[in-house]
Scaffold this active site. Structure first.
Site, PDB file in Angstrom:
ATOM      1  CB  CYS A   1      -0.921   4.971   8.501  1.00 41.49           C
ATOM      2  SG  CYS A   1      -2.614   4.531   8.905  1.00 41.49           S
TER       3      CYS A   1
ATOM      4  NE  ARG B   1      -8.649  -6.059   5.580  1.00 36.68           N
ATOM      5  CZ  ARG B   1      -8.102  -6.878   4.663  1.00 36.68           C
ATOM      6  NH1 ARG B   1      -7.868  -8.136   4.964  1.00 36.68           N
ATOM      7  NH2 ARG B   1      -7.820  -6.426   3.462  1.00 36.68           N
TER       8      ARG B   1
ATOM      9  NE  ARG C   1       1.721   7.663  -0.398  1.00 42.13           N
ATOM     10  CZ  ARG C   1       0.595   6.997  -0.122  1.00 42.13           C
ATOM     11  NH1 ARG C   1      -0.278   7.475   0.731  1.00 42.13           N
ATOM     12  NH2 ARG C   1       0.347   5.843  -0.716  1.00 42.13           N
TER      13      ARG C   1
ATOM     14  CB  CYS D   1      -1.957   0.851  12.777  1.00 42.72           C
ATOM     15  SG  CYS D   1      -3.196   1.513  11.615  1.00 42.72           S
TER      16      CYS D   1
ATOM     17  CB  THR E   1      -0.921   0.040   1.237  1.00 44.19           C
ATOM     18  OG1 THR E   1      -0.100  -0.052   2.408  1.00 44.19           O
ATOM     19  CG2 THR E   1      -1.913  -1.109   1.234  1.00 44.19           C
TER      20      THR E   1
ATOM     21  CB  CYS F   1      -2.010   4.648  13.322  1.00 39.86           C
ATOM     22  SG  CYS F   1      -0.685   4.278  12.161  1.00 39.86           S
TER      23      CYS F   1
ATOM     24  CB  CYS G   1       0.998   1.416  10.517  1.00 40.55           C
ATOM     25  SG  CYS G   1      -0.277   1.646   9.297  1.00 40.55           S
TER      26      CYS G   1
HETATM   27 ZN   LIG Z   1      -1.876   2.977  10.471  1.00 43.66          ZN
END
Ligand SMILES: [Zn+2]
Length: 349
Positions: A69, A45, A67, A42, A34, A72, A38
């Site tokens: 998240c 999922r 990048r 976090c 993605t 979180c 995180c």
């Molecule tokens: Zn996150």
């Protein structure tokens, strides 16, 4: 893990799976599929393990083209902690709920985001935290006060009706039963023989208020010095039979009414203990996490030990995280015997 951090990948992945907040700020989880990274806790999922790469910090993850998240905010761990601690201090000194908008503005967050950050750390919204704090202070004041009403006003409640409302749904005696050492309350009791030895059972008309081993009525009198203690009785016999059955055949305790008291935190721990199925155990750390205070492992242990109703509130189902038995108010032999009865694994010693 990249060479820049001391945490092994396996440990990091376990922390991610457990959403263990204690690891926030110690590494970040990069998700290659993605393109985001995180904090370990976090709430999103979990990614597939194969898509994950760990970094010591956000800078490392950004250097790899990832990048942060938006859910979180992995770069805000320290800032979040400062903001939550500042809000807790403000609520504690105000002694009443403060407007979410004001608390958020002080932290420089939007109200929605601040509510989420606060809940992540405490398990409660700021308003619920303020209410729990007041209930806790009321409980502390009540145990040492002569007058229920006075205690309520001293704790900052606007009147008795609001006090009762705030205590609804909690375990606990009506306030009049737990001020003054039980003055005005009748407690029926019996000592019975069980496979675990002599067992003391005591109950008010609301439910069982004490279950212990190797203890006589004099101990009960010390706990409730001003209550009327009555041995036996016909109505009590029926309850007593249910209690003995629940001790001898674990799992049949759920319907037995309890009459116990504690601080809001202790009662949260006791409710959590009642959720542990027979045959299973939890660690003190798991209980602390389950009541939304993962940092309060020691306090969870104390709350466990403050349980007045053995077996029915199954504090014996809490063991050390290394699998050893930990402590028990009535000795480890009884703890092990209870766990054996429930068909749980032998947890050693
Ligand atoms: Zn996150």
């Amino acid at each position: 893990m990249s060479a820049t951090t001391a945490i092994a990948d396996d440990e990091a992945w376990s922390a991610v799976l457990a959403r263990d907040r204690a690891f926030d700020g110690r590494f970040v989880t990069g998700v290659l599929s993605t393109g985001i990274y995180c904090r370990p806790s976090c709430a999103a999922r979990h990614p597939r393990r194969a898509n994950v790469r760990f970094f010591a910090d956000g800078a490392g993850a950004r250097a790899a083209g990832l990048r942060p998240c938006l859910r979180c905010s992995p770069d805000d761990v320290a800032r979040d902690e400062r903001a939550v601690l500042a809000a807790i201090a403000a609520i504690r000194s105000a002694g009443q709920p403060l407007a979410l908008a004001d608390l958020a503005a002080q932290a420089g967050y939007s109200p929605t985001h601040f509510q989420r950050v606060f809940a992540r750390h405490t398990g409660l919204s700021p308003a619920a935290y303020a209410r729990a704090l007041r209930a806790e202070r009321a409980a502390e004041a009540l145990s040492g006060e002569d007058s229920v009403t006075q205690a309520i006003y001293e704790a900052g409640f606007s009147g008795p009706s609001r006090f009762y409302a705030a205590n609804e749904g909690r375990l606990g005696m009506a306030p009049s039963a737990w001020v003054n050492g039980g003055a005005g309350v009748t407690i029926r009791w019996a000592v019975v023989d069980t496979s675990l030895g002599a067992m003391l059972v005591a109950a008010t008309d609301k439910g069982v208020c004490r279950l212990s081993f190797a203890e006589g009525p004099e101990a009960l009198a010390r706990r409730f010095p001003r209550a009327e203690l009555v041995e036996g009785g016909e109505d009590f016999a029926a309850l007593l039979a249910q209690v003995v059955a629940a001790v001898e055949a674990p799992g049949s305790a759920a319907h037995i009414p309890l009459d116990v008291r504690g601080t809001a935190f202790q009662e949260a721990v006791w409710r959590e203990l009642q959720r542990i199925p027979p045959g299973e155990t939890r660690s003190y750390a798991q209980i602390a996490a389950a009541v939304g205070k993962p940092g309060a492992v020691r306090a969870a242990g104390s709350a466990n030990g403050a349980n007045n109703v053995a077996v029915l509130i199954p504090c014996h189902r809490v063991v050390r995280s290394d699998g050893s038995l930990g402590g028990y108010a009535y000795g480890l032999a009884i703890k092990q015997a209870l766990l054996d009865k429930e068909g749980g694994r032998d947890v050693g010693g």
